[in-house]
Design a protein around this motif. Structure first.
Motif, PDB file in Angstrom:
ATOM      1  N   VAL A  75     -47.224  11.994  16.989  1.00  0.00           N
ATOM      2  CA  VAL A  75     -48.528  11.460  17.377  1.00  0.00           C
ATOM      3  C   VAL A  75     -48.283  10.118  18.058  1.00  0.00           C
ATOM      4  O   VAL A  75     -47.236   9.495  17.849  1.00  0.00           O
ATOM      5  N   GLY A  76     -49.208   9.705  18.875  1.00  0.00           N
ATOM      6  CA  GLY A  76     -49.060   8.394  19.473  1.00  0.00           C
ATOM      7  C   GLY A  76     -49.062   7.317  18.406  1.00  0.00           C
ATOM      8  O   GLY A  76     -48.108   6.555  18.251  1.00  0.00           O
ATOM      9  N   SER A  77     -50.153   7.258  17.650  1.00  0.00           N
ATOM     10  CA  SER A  77     -50.312   6.298  16.562  1.00  0.00           C
ATOM     11  C   SER A  77     -51.121   6.967  15.457  1.00  0.00           C
ATOM     12  O   SER A  77     -52.184   7.529  15.733  1.00  0.00           O
ATOM     13  N   THR A  78     -50.632   6.913  14.230  1.00  0.00           N
ATOM     14  CA  THR A  78     -51.394   7.510  13.121  1.00  0.00           C
ATOM     15  C   THR A  78     -52.727   6.793  12.948  1.00  0.00           C
ATOM     16  O   THR A  78     -53.729   7.425  12.603  1.00  0.00           O
ATOM     17  N   ASN A  79     -52.758   5.486  13.189  1.00  0.00           N
ATOM     18  CA  ASN A  79     -54.028   4.762  13.080  1.00  0.00           C
ATOM     19  C   ASN A  79     -55.036   5.243  14.114  1.00  0.00           C
ATOM     20  O   ASN A  79     -56.219   5.446  13.801  1.00  0.00           O
ATOM     21  N   ASP A  80     -54.586   5.404  15.350  1.00  0.00           N
ATOM     22  CA  ASP A  80     -55.508   5.867  16.395  1.00  0.00           C
ATOM     23  C   ASP A  80     -56.046   7.254  16.069  1.00  0.00           C
ATOM     24  O   ASP A  80     -57.230   7.547  16.267  1.00  0.00           O
ATOM     25  N   THR A  83     -58.794  10.982   3.735  1.00  0.00           N
ATOM     26  CA  THR A  83     -58.094  11.771   4.743  1.00  0.00           C
ATOM     27  C   THR A  83     -56.861  10.960   5.153  1.00  0.00           C
ATOM     28  O   THR A  83     -56.950   9.777   5.464  1.00  0.00           O
ATOM     29  N   THR A  84     -55.699  11.600   5.135  1.00  0.00           N
ATOM     30  CA  THR A  84     -54.434  10.895   5.346  1.00  0.00           C
ATOM     31  C   THR A  84     -53.638  11.558   6.454  1.00  0.00           C
ATOM     32  O   THR A  84     -53.387  12.761   6.407  1.00  0.00           O
ATOM     33  N   ILE A  85     -53.272  10.768   7.443  1.00  0.00           N
ATOM     34  CA  ILE A  85     -52.453  11.248   8.555  1.00  0.00           C
ATOM     35  C   ILE A  85     -50.999  10.883   8.278  1.00  0.00           C
ATOM     36  O   ILE A  85     -50.676   9.718   8.020  1.00  0.00           O
ATOM     37  N   TRP A  86     -50.133  11.869   8.352  1.00  0.00           N
ATOM     38  CA  TRP A  86     -48.686  11.647   8.195  1.00  0.00           C
ATOM     39  C   TRP A  86     -47.989  12.235   9.414  1.00  0.00           C
ATOM     40  O   TRP A  86     -48.074  13.437   9.677  1.00  0.00           O
ATOM     41  N   ALA A  87     -47.319  11.396  10.164  1.00  0.00           N
ATOM     42  CA  ALA A  87     -46.592  11.856  11.355  1.00  0.00           C
ATOM     43  C   ALA A  87     -45.095  11.647  11.161  1.00  0.00           C
ATOM     44  O   ALA A  87     -44.660  10.615  10.648  1.00  0.00           O
ATOM     45  N   HIS A  88     -44.308  12.620  11.580  1.00  0.00           N
ATOM     46  CA  HIS A  88     -42.855  12.496  11.509  1.00  0.00           C
ATOM     47  C   HIS A  88     -42.313  11.623  12.650  1.00  0.00           C
ATOM     48  O   HIS A  88     -41.188  11.134  12.572  1.00  0.00           O
ATOM     49  N   GLU A  89     -43.145  11.445  13.673  1.00  0.00           N
ATOM     50  CA  GLU A  89     -42.753  10.601  14.801  1.00  0.00           C
ATOM     51  C   GLU A  89     -44.000   9.940  15.372  1.00  0.00           C
ATOM     52  O   GLU A  89     -45.062  10.555  15.457  1.00  0.00           O
ATOM     53  N   GLN A  90     -43.860   8.675  15.753  1.00  0.00           N
ATOM     54  CA  GLN A  90     -44.899   7.982  16.505  1.00  0.00           C
ATOM     55  C   GLN A  90     -44.336   7.610  17.869  1.00  0.00           C
ATOM     56  O   GLN A  90     -43.233   7.049  17.950  1.00  0.00           O
ATOM     57  N   THR A  91     -45.081   7.890  18.913  1.00  0.00           N
ATOM     58  CA  THR A  91     -44.612   7.525  20.250  1.00  0.00           C
ATOM     59  C   THR A  91     -45.243   6.239  20.748  1.00  0.00           C
ATOM     60  O   THR A  91     -44.817   5.697  21.773  1.00  0.00           O
ATOM     61  N   ALA A  92     -46.267   5.752  20.036  1.00  0.00           N
ATOM     62  CA  ALA A  92     -46.938   4.506  20.428  1.00  0.00           C
ATOM     63  C   ALA A  92     -47.372   3.743  19.179  1.00  0.00           C
ATOM     64  O   ALA A  92     -48.511   3.316  19.057  1.00  0.00           O
ATOM     65  N   GLY A  93     -46.427   3.587  18.245  1.00  0.00           N
ATOM     66  CA  GLY A  93     -46.733   2.863  17.015  1.00  0.00           C
ATOM     67  C   GLY A  93     -47.054   1.405  17.304  1.00  0.00           C
ATOM     68  O   GLY A  93     -46.545   0.819  18.258  1.00  0.00           O
ATOM     69  N   LYS A  94     -47.924   0.822  16.482  1.00  0.00           N
ATOM     70  CA  LYS A  94     -48.346  -0.553  16.740  1.00  0.00           C
ATOM     71  C   LYS A  94     -48.432  -1.340  15.445  1.00  0.00           C
ATOM     72  O   LYS A  94     -48.631  -0.798  14.366  1.00  0.00           O
ATOM     73  N   GLY A  95     -48.258  -2.642  15.596  1.00  0.00           N
ATOM     74  CA  GLY A  95     -48.368  -3.549  14.475  1.00  0.00           C
ATOM     75  C   GLY A  95     -49.496  -4.536  14.696  1.00  0.00           C
ATOM     76  O   GLY A  95     -50.338  -4.368  15.579  1.00  0.00           O
ATOM     77  N   VAL A 100     -45.533  -3.974  18.881  1.00  0.00           N
ATOM     78  CA  VAL A 100     -45.047  -2.594  18.835  1.00  0.00           C
ATOM     79  C   VAL A 100     -44.345  -2.356  17.502  1.00  0.00           C
ATOM     80  O   VAL A 100     -43.583  -3.204  17.028  1.00  0.00           O
ATOM     81  N   TRP A 101     -44.628  -1.201  16.881  1.00  0.00           N
ATOM     82  CA  TRP A 101     -43.905  -0.804  15.669  1.00  0.00           C
ATOM     83  C   TRP A 101     -42.861   0.223  16.071  1.00  0.00           C
ATOM     84  O   TRP A 101     -43.187   1.322  16.494  1.00  0.00           O
ATOM     85  N   THR A 102     -41.598  -0.154  15.988  1.00  0.00           N
ATOM     86  CA  THR A 102     -40.513   0.741  16.385  1.00  0.00           C
ATOM     87  C   THR A 102     -40.423   1.915  15.412  1.00  0.00           C
ATOM     88  O   THR A 102     -40.329   1.718  14.202  1.00  0.00           O
ATOM     89  N   SER A 103     -40.467   3.119  15.936  1.00  0.00           N
ATOM     90  CA  SER A 103     -40.530   4.322  15.093  1.00  0.00           C
ATOM     91  C   SER A 103     -39.179   5.012  15.047  1.00  0.00           C
ATOM     92  O   SER A 103     -38.829   5.811  15.917  1.00  0.00           O
ATOM     93  N   VAL A 104     -38.421   4.702  14.008  1.00  0.00           N
ATOM     94  CA  VAL A 104     -37.100   5.297  13.794  1.00  0.00           C
ATOM     95  C   VAL A 104     -37.254   6.629  13.078  1.00  0.00           C
ATOM     96  O   VAL A 104     -38.077   6.772  12.171  1.00  0.00           O
ATOM     97  N   SER A 105     -36.456   7.622  13.471  1.00  0.00           N
ATOM     98  CA  SER A 105     -36.534   8.951  12.859  1.00  0.00           C
ATOM     99  C   SER A 105     -36.272   8.883  11.361  1.00  0.00           C
ATOM    100  O   SER A 105     -35.364   8.177  10.904  1.00  0.00           O
ATOM    101  N   GLY A 106     -37.074   9.620  10.585  1.00  0.00           N
ATOM    102  CA  GLY A 106     -36.897   9.672   9.142  1.00  0.00           C
ATOM    103  C   GLY A 106     -37.695   8.651   8.371  1.00  0.00           C
ATOM    104  O   GLY A 106     -37.691   8.659   7.133  1.00  0.00           O
ATOM    105  N   ASN A 107     -38.401   7.765   9.079  1.00  0.00           N
ATOM    106  CA  ASN A 107     -39.212   6.763   8.408  1.00  0.00           C
ATOM    107  C   ASN A 107     -40.629   7.282   8.157  1.00  0.00           C
ATOM    108  O   ASN A 107     -41.008   8.358   8.633  1.00  0.00           O
ATOM    109  N   LEU A 108     -41.407   6.509   7.409  1.00  0.00           N
ATOM    110  CA  LEU A 108     -42.759   6.928   7.036  1.00  0.00           C
ATOM    111  C   LEU A 108     -43.793   6.276   7.936  1.00  0.00           C
ATOM    112  O   LEU A 108     -43.836   5.048   8.059  1.00  0.00           O
ATOM    113  N   TYR A 109     -44.629   7.111   8.549  1.00  0.00           N
ATOM    114  CA  TYR A 109     -45.736   6.659   9.381  1.00  0.00           C
ATOM    115  C   TYR A 109     -46.991   7.344   8.869  1.00  0.00           C
ATOM    116  O   TYR A 109     -47.118   8.565   8.967  1.00  0.00           O
ATOM    117  N   MET A 110     -47.914   6.562   8.319  1.00  0.00           N
ATOM    118  CA  MET A 110     -49.087   7.167   7.690  1.00  0.00           C
ATOM    119  C   MET A 110     -50.303   6.251   7.846  1.00  0.00           C
ATOM    120  O   MET A 110     -50.185   5.041   8.010  1.00  0.00           O
TER     121      MET A 110
END
Length: 221
Positions: free
Chosen positions: A19-24, A38-50, A55-65
């Motif tokens: 997903v681009g951003s779980t928050n979006d 309702t909880t969004i869990w993505a294995h990858e973010q392509t436009a994570g944000k802080g 920018v929130w760097t999205s490393v593989s295997g990390n938690l994005y929710m």
């Protein structure tokens, strides 16, 4: 095999490969009337944000929710949910650690492991909802940051999600019943740099001062 989390009945988990951003994504669902927890869990973010557009760097295997909440509270009270999420993170990480590590919470929205950032929180809200975004460096971390794996846990992102969501729910129920006081007390237990001079960067200014903690509303003291 990827660990499949089992969440409490209150939660509606939506798992996405990317997903681009779980928050979006969660904000779109909030505007469409999806229920609380309702909880969004993505294995990858392509436009994570802080915070503040970072920018929130999205490393593989990390938690994005992101968790959608619908509190009956004022905008100022809703801001306290960032501290609630931070306490839930600290307690979850503490439970998962297999060796000693220094866990600290840095105002306003970071969890530190041995002095390095390992997780962040981003709250976004409109009139009748709050989205609580959480990113945790589980398997790896950008340069200068820390991961749970290197600090002593073999947990997968799904296991962290399972335990973290349970902590969030317990603390949310406590907050609804008893207000911010017990959350504030727990946050201060983990607070980073209390009594030290810190620099605070706001959108339009930067200032420094002695950090004494947070007040009953969650503002800096």
């Amino acid at each position: 095999m990827t660990y499949k989390p089992e969440l409490a009945p209150a939660f509606n988990l939506i798992e996405l490969p990317s997903v681009g951003s779980t928050n979006d994504h969660a904000k779109q669902l909030a505007r469409s009337g999806y229920p609380a927890f309702t909880t969004i869990w993505a294995h990858e973010q392509t436009a994570g944000k802080g915070r503040q557009g970072n920018v929130w760097t999205s490393v593989s295997g990390n938690l994005y929710m992101s968790i959608l909440l619908r509190p009956a509270a004022t905008a100022a009270q809703n801001g306290q949910l960032s501290f609630l999420a931070a306490v839930a993170l600290a307690e979850t990480v503490k439970e998962l650690m297999s060796k000693p590590a220094q866990i600290a919470l840095k105002w306003p929205n970071d969890l530190l492991l041995n002095g390095k950032k390992a997780a962040g929180i981003l709250l976004e809200a409109e009139e009748d909802w709050v989205v609580m975004g959480i990113g945790v460096n589980v398997a790896g971390a950008p340069d200068g940051a820390a991961s749970l794996k290197e600090c002593g846990t073999e947990a997968e992102a799904g296991q962290v999600l399972e335990k973290l969501s349970a902590r969030v729910k317990d603390l949310y129920d406590l907050w609804v019943k008893n207000g911010f006081t017990p959350i504030r007390s727990q946050w201060l237990h983990y607070a980073h740099n209390v009594g030290m001079t810190i620099q605070v960067r706001m959108p339009n200014e930067t200032f420094s001062g002695k950090f004494l903690g947070i007040d009953d509303a969650g503002a800096l003291e």
